[in-house]
Design a protein around this motif. Structure first.
Motif, PDB file in Angstrom:
ATOM      1  N   GLN A 158      14.496  35.771  51.044  1.00 45.41           N
ATOM      2  CA  GLN A 158      14.493  34.254  50.652  1.00 45.41           C
ATOM      3  C   GLN A 158      14.917  34.360  48.970  1.00 45.41           C
ATOM      4  O   GLN A 158      14.356  35.333  48.357  1.00 45.41           O
ATOM      5  N   ALA A 160      13.397  32.922  46.569  1.00 45.93           N
ATOM      6  CA  ALA A 160      12.091  32.261  46.003  1.00 45.93           C
ATOM      7  C   ALA A 160      11.580  33.350  45.023  1.00 45.93           C
ATOM      8  O   ALA A 160      11.807  34.545  44.937  1.00 45.93           O
ATOM      9  N   TYR A 273       2.420  22.015  58.127  1.00 44.91           N
ATOM     10  CA  TYR A 273       3.259  22.857  57.851  1.00 44.91           C
ATOM     11  C   TYR A 273       4.753  22.472  57.652  1.00 44.91           C
ATOM     12  O   TYR A 273       5.647  23.331  57.931  1.00 44.91           O
ATOM     13  N   ASP A 275       6.795  22.207  55.138  1.00 46.36           N
ATOM     14  CA  ASP A 275       7.712  22.989  54.370  1.00 46.36           C
ATOM     15  C   ASP A 275       8.031  24.534  54.778  1.00 46.36           C
ATOM     16  O   ASP A 275       8.471  25.179  54.108  1.00 46.36           O
ATOM     17  N   VAL A 277       9.819  25.839  56.989  1.00 46.11           N
ATOM     18  CA  VAL A 277      11.202  26.333  57.242  1.00 46.11           C
ATOM     19  C   VAL A 277      11.927  26.631  56.037  1.00 46.11           C
ATOM     20  O   VAL A 277      12.745  27.581  55.829  1.00 46.11           O
ATOM     21  N   SER A 278      11.442  25.596  54.907  1.00 46.55           N
ATOM     22  CA  SER A 278      12.418  26.029  53.696  1.00 46.55           C
ATOM     23  C   SER A 278      11.926  27.218  53.075  1.00 46.55           C
ATOM     24  O   SER A 278      12.464  27.744  52.129  1.00 46.55           O
ATOM     25  N   LYS A 279      10.642  27.783  53.507  1.00 43.67           N
ATOM     26  CA  LYS A 279      10.204  28.789  52.782  1.00 43.67           C
ATOM     27  C   LYS A 279      10.585  30.140  53.585  1.00 43.67           C
ATOM     28  O   LYS A 279      10.113  31.327  53.535  1.00 43.67           O
ATOM     29  N   GLY A 280      11.617  29.938  54.639  1.00 45.09           N
ATOM     30  CA  GLY A 280      11.765  31.153  55.407  1.00 45.09           C
ATOM     31  C   GLY A 280      10.759  31.251  56.533  1.00 45.09           C
ATOM     32  O   GLY A 280      11.075  32.571  57.286  1.00 45.09           O
ATOM     33  N   SER A 281       9.997  30.468  57.019  1.00 45.81           N
ATOM     34  CA  SER A 281       8.988  30.832  57.875  1.00 45.81           C
ATOM     35  C   SER A 281       9.054  29.734  59.135  1.00 45.81           C
ATOM     36  O   SER A 281      10.001  29.038  59.229  1.00 45.81           O
ATOM     37  N   SER A 282       8.078  29.466  59.672  1.00 45.25           N
ATOM     38  CA  SER A 282       7.943  28.242  60.967  1.00 45.25           C
ATOM     39  C   SER A 282       6.209  27.957  60.756  1.00 45.25           C
ATOM     40  O   SER A 282       5.501  28.568  60.536  1.00 45.25           O
ATOM     41  N   ASP A 416       9.551  36.390  55.430  1.00 44.89           N
ATOM     42  CA  ASP A 416       9.726  35.375  54.131  1.00 44.89           C
ATOM     43  C   ASP A 416       9.502  35.874  52.765  1.00 44.89           C
ATOM     44  O   ASP A 416       9.128  35.407  51.824  1.00 44.89           O
TER      45      ASP A 416
END
Length: 475
Positions: A158, A160, A273, A275, A277-282, A416
């Protein structure tokens, strides 16, 4: 003096056969050792200066990278794991390959083969072609490998900002998922927390049973209000245990959290939660992070999801993996519900040190039968396989098969971890090889997954972290 050197190279006496053969050999060797020098001495000086400048820049860049690895390792690794930097390196490698090809063909022209005696003509031509093709092919392969690595980094990591360690450690949740075609949802088969000392690379690996129940959530977690007595996959489906505490009527297994949050459709989880998906998670993985934080007392920062099905491709790309098999393990098979016997076995992985291909290694990690402790042995084998792959991913076999390894990596791993932290983690990984990891297994008899005592679990984790931390020396 320069005229003496220039005459035989730039203005040779073409009638002198021995002189022409000697001149041709010198030009080919000089052109290989210092690309551009043959043109500077005997051909187009502008092309020669371009070749020499490119060569010196390449050498200077290599020396600067080596110095960076010696004196500023993390910064250098971070620099060379940046996607834009890798794109620049890839372009430069391809450009250098083209330049070397042009210089090599021009050097062959400058040898004036028709004036070289017949007994030297073929060897000079063969040597010139060989010393041109080898570096061109090497530069082209390196450019292709850099491109594969850049693609892998772009797909996997990601964009980030970097994250600082917590209490001097990085804590990474490692999930092993067996995503077979007959399985619905994502329920990890193995769950581990890897806590790494940010200075030494010394790690502690905490193995958590997938059926661990009543996982507590930290106060800041949105699930702490939903499950005030710990995770139970049906909200408020608890019973009081005699002597104090709670028991979950329904499954409430740790590994069902992902499916519960993402597939159940329960309004209890709406907006949680958001946000992720935007952080590369679920949402389910973020919930599992919170649960493991509550279980261990260590703040989980990142996750790595390892698809056990993808192990097959990675292991084949590496040329196999060597494992010390402790007991015979069946490939395939199932228990006959009437006789209780194991049937439909396709083969066996025999005990002893074995070189397993991808298919065999996948069954080494997947097999549910043939072990005295069932799922606990299976969990342990999956962690052994993960560790063995990392240990056997030495630079030699990774570079030899880099493009296959990079292609397999996108099928094998989701994470992530930010791209900006790769340099730091690569450095820690090299340091970690100097230490044996400390293993903490939260399994029976130390821990009862159905009625876990989390104060005992916190104590076991604290002891493991202490054993994996640098000892202060008295003055």
């Amino acid at each position: 003096m320069s005229l003496d050197l220039e005459r035989p190279l730039r203005h040779p006496d073409m009638a002198e056969g021995p002189l022409m053969s000697k001149r041709a050999r010198w030009l080919v060797v000089l052109g290989f050792l210092l690309p551009g020098s043959a043109q500077l001495l005997a051909g187009n000086r502008r092309l020669g200066r371009l070749g020499l400048t490119a060569t010196f820049l390449l050498i200077a860049g290599g020396l600067a990278a080596l110095a960076g690895l010696l004196f500023a390792r993390v910064a250098t690794l971070s620099f060379f794991t940046n996607g834009f930097v890798l794109l620049g390196v890839q372009i430069l490698l391809f450009a250098y390959a083209v330049l070397w090809l042009v210089l090599g063909l021009d050097t062959l022209r400058l040898t004036r083969l028709v004036r070289v005696p017949g007994n030297w003509r073929a060897p000079v031509a063969a040597l010139s072609v060989l010393l041109t093709i080898l570096p061109v092919a090497g530069a082209a392969w390196a450019g292709t490998a850099v491109g594969a690595g850049r693609s892998l980094l772009g797909d996997l990591f990601q964009g980030a900002p970097a994250v600082e360690p917590i209490d001097g450690r990085y804590n990474i949740l490692l999930l092993g998922a067996d995503a077979g075609a007959d399985r619905e949802g994502l329920r990890p088969d193995s769950i581990s927390l890897v806590s790494v000392d940010a200075e030494t690379g010394q790690s502690v690996i905490i193995g958590l049973p997938r059926e661990l129940k009543l996982a507590p959530f930290p106060e800041e977690s949105p699930l702490s209000a939903v499950y005030p007595y710990g995770y139970c996959d049906e909200v408020n489906d608890y019973a009081v245990v005699e002597g104090g505490g709670y028991y979950c009527f329904t499954t409430g297994n740790l590994n069902s959290l992902i499916t519960e949050l993402e597939d159940s459709g329960s309004p209890s989880y709406e907006g949680m939660y958001a946000d992720a998906v935007s952080k590369g998670s679920s949402p389910g993985i973020e919930a599992t992070k919170d649960a493991v934080t509550g279980i261990t007392g260590l703040q989980v920062q990142f996750y790595v999801l390892v698809n056990m099905d993808g192990f097959s491709h990675m292991i084949d790309a590496l040329g196999g993996v060597t494992m010390n098999v402790q007991e015979p393990l069946p490939i395939g098979g199932q228990i006959d519900e009437y006789t209780g016997e194991l049937v439909n076995v396709d083969g066996w992985i025999e005990p002893g040190e074995q070189r397993l291909d991808g298919y065999q290694a996948q069954w080494y990690a997947r097999s549910r039968y043939g072990s005295a402790n069932g799922d606990y042995d299976r969990m342990a084998r999956q962690r052994e396989l993960q560790a063995a792959i990392l240990a056997q991913m030495n630079p030699g076999n990774v570079l030899l098969r880099f493009q296959e390894v990079a292609a397999a990596g996108t099928q094998l791993v989701e994470t992530d971890i930010p791209e900006s932290m790769l340099g730091r983690f690569v450095d820690l990984a090299s340091k970690a090889r100097e230490h044996a990891p400390v293993n903490v297994e939260l399994v029976p008899p130390a821990v009862d997954p159905d009625l876990p005592d989390y104060s005992i679990i916190h104590q076991l984790v604290a002891e493991g972290v202490a054993a994996a931390s640098p000892q202060e020396t008295a003055e």
